[in-house]
Design a protein around this motif. Structure first.
Motif, short mmCIF file in Angstrom:
data_model
loop_
_atom_site.label_atom_id
_atom_site.label_comp_id
_atom_site.label_asym_id
_atom_site.label_seq_id
_atom_site.Cartn_x
_atom_site.Cartn_y
_atom_site.Cartn_z
N VAL A 5 25.09 -19.16 0.04
CA VAL A 5 25.76 -19.53 0.61
C VAL A 5 26.05 -19.74 1.48
CG1 VAL A 5 22.99 -19.99 1.41
CG2 VAL A 5 24.54 -21.20 0.57
N ASP A 25 24.43 -22.19 10.82
CA ASP A 25 22.95 -21.42 9.73
C ASP A 25 22.77 -20.88 8.90
OD1 ASP A 25 24.74 -19.15 9.38
OD2 ASP A 25 24.32 -17.91 10.81
N GLN A 26 23.75 -21.59 8.02
CA GLN A 26 23.70 -21.77 6.64
C GLN A 26 23.39 -22.48 5.33
OE1 GLN A 26 25.30 -18.19 3.89
NE2 GLN A 26 26.25 -17.41 6.06
N GLN A 27 22.90 -23.65 6.11
CA GLN A 27 22.82 -25.24 5.97
C GLN A 27 21.60 -24.93 4.93
OE1 GLN A 27 24.79 -28.26 5.42
NE2 GLN A 27 26.67 -26.87 6.55
N VAL A 28 21.61 -25.43 3.86
CA VAL A 28 20.50 -26.07 3.39
C VAL A 28 20.35 -27.61 3.34
CG1 VAL A 28 19.35 -25.50 1.27
CG2 VAL A 28 20.61 -23.47 2.12
N LYS A 80 15.51 -21.53 2.01
CA LYS A 80 16.10 -20.92 2.14
C LYS A 80 16.57 -20.25 3.43
CE LYS A 80 17.28 -15.41 0.87
NZ LYS A 80 16.68 -14.61 -0.52
N PRO A 81 17.93 -20.12 4.13
CA PRO A 81 18.39 -19.78 5.05
C PRO A 81 18.06 -18.76 5.89
CG PRO A 81 19.60 -21.26 4.47
CD PRO A 81 19.42 -21.00 3.36
N SER A 134 20.77 -16.36 4.84
CA SER A 134 21.35 -15.68 4.19
C SER A 134 20.66 -14.74 3.06
CB SER A 134 20.61 -17.30 2.12
OG SER A 134 20.65 -16.26 1.19
#
Length: 232
Positions: free
Chosen positions: A50, A56-59, A201-202, A205
């Motif tokens: 990511v 929108d790709q933060q975990v 998981k976004p 991703s």
């Protein structure tokens, strides 16, 4: 330093560092490596596919490890009114409001591991953003540390709840226990964390999500886990 380097090299010779292992195998290899004179912390490091620069790709999240981390965390709670009593009864180590902000700012006081706050106290806690943020201590709804359910939050933290979040290089680093833990307990903790990260998981991703998964001890080399077999 020479002793440390020698122990590290001895450990490196004790296994095939290029081999990919499944979860249980990785734990067995780690348990068989030479131990330090103290009870080492075991950490999991995961590089994700990511880009943490995109929202929108933060975990980020938290999970309660089945067997804890081997360390009881000290909890600071920001609350007011009846929520102060709730936090104290739940076992929070420190509870307060403005006076705690002042103590941190004036005395550089950081004798706590986790900060929890009720939503109505975030305006107060916000004044500490510059000092808590860089230390990864700022309360956050995603990790369950901004909540009115203080009893539940404190109990989970004391039971072994750990937070996970990406660093700037898209890697997550999380402690999962101690070297003295039995292998099956380390394996349980490891799988619980991996399961949580996989579920987080976004949608944005693309491609392979788990790029690399490595298990380490404080003084030992990294043991590679096959990303395609993390739940086997």
């Amino acid at each position: 330093m020479k002793k440390k380097a020698k122990k590290y090299q001895d450990a490196l010779k004790a296994f095939d560092s290029a081999k990919m292992h499944d979860v249980a195998e990785a734990v067995e290899v780690l348990k068989q490596l030479p131990s330090a004179k103290f009870d080492e912390t075991i950490e999991l490091h995961m590089k994700l596919g990511v880009d943490s620069r995109h929202a929108d790709q933060q975990v980020r999240g938290a999970v309660v490890l089945p067997h804890g981390t081997g360390k009881t965390k000290k909890v600071l709670v920001f609350a007011k009114g009846e929520k102060v009593t709730e936090a104290e009864k739940a076992g929070a180590d420190f509870v307060g409001g403005d006076e705690m902000v002042e103590k941190i700012q004036k005395e550089n006081w950081f004798e706590f591991d986790v900060v929890v706050a009720t939503p109505d106290m975030m305006g107060v806690v916000g004044r500490l953003g510059r000092v808590l943020g860089p230390k990864g201590l700022m309360p956050n709804p995603k990790s369950g540390t901004v909540t009115f359910e203080l009893e539940r939050a404190v109990n989970e933290i004391k039971a072994g709840k750990v937070e996970y979040r990406l660093d700037k290089t898209n890697i997550i680093h999380v402690p999962i226990g101690k070297k003295s833990f039995e292998a099956d307990k380390l394996t349980d903790n490891l799988r619980a964390l991996l399961d949580a990260v996989v579920k987080a998981k976004p949608a944005a991703s693309k491609g392979q999500y788990l790029r690399s998964v490595t298990l380490t001890s404080t003084m030992g080399p990294g043991i590679r886990i096959n990303p395609n077999k993390v739940m086997s």
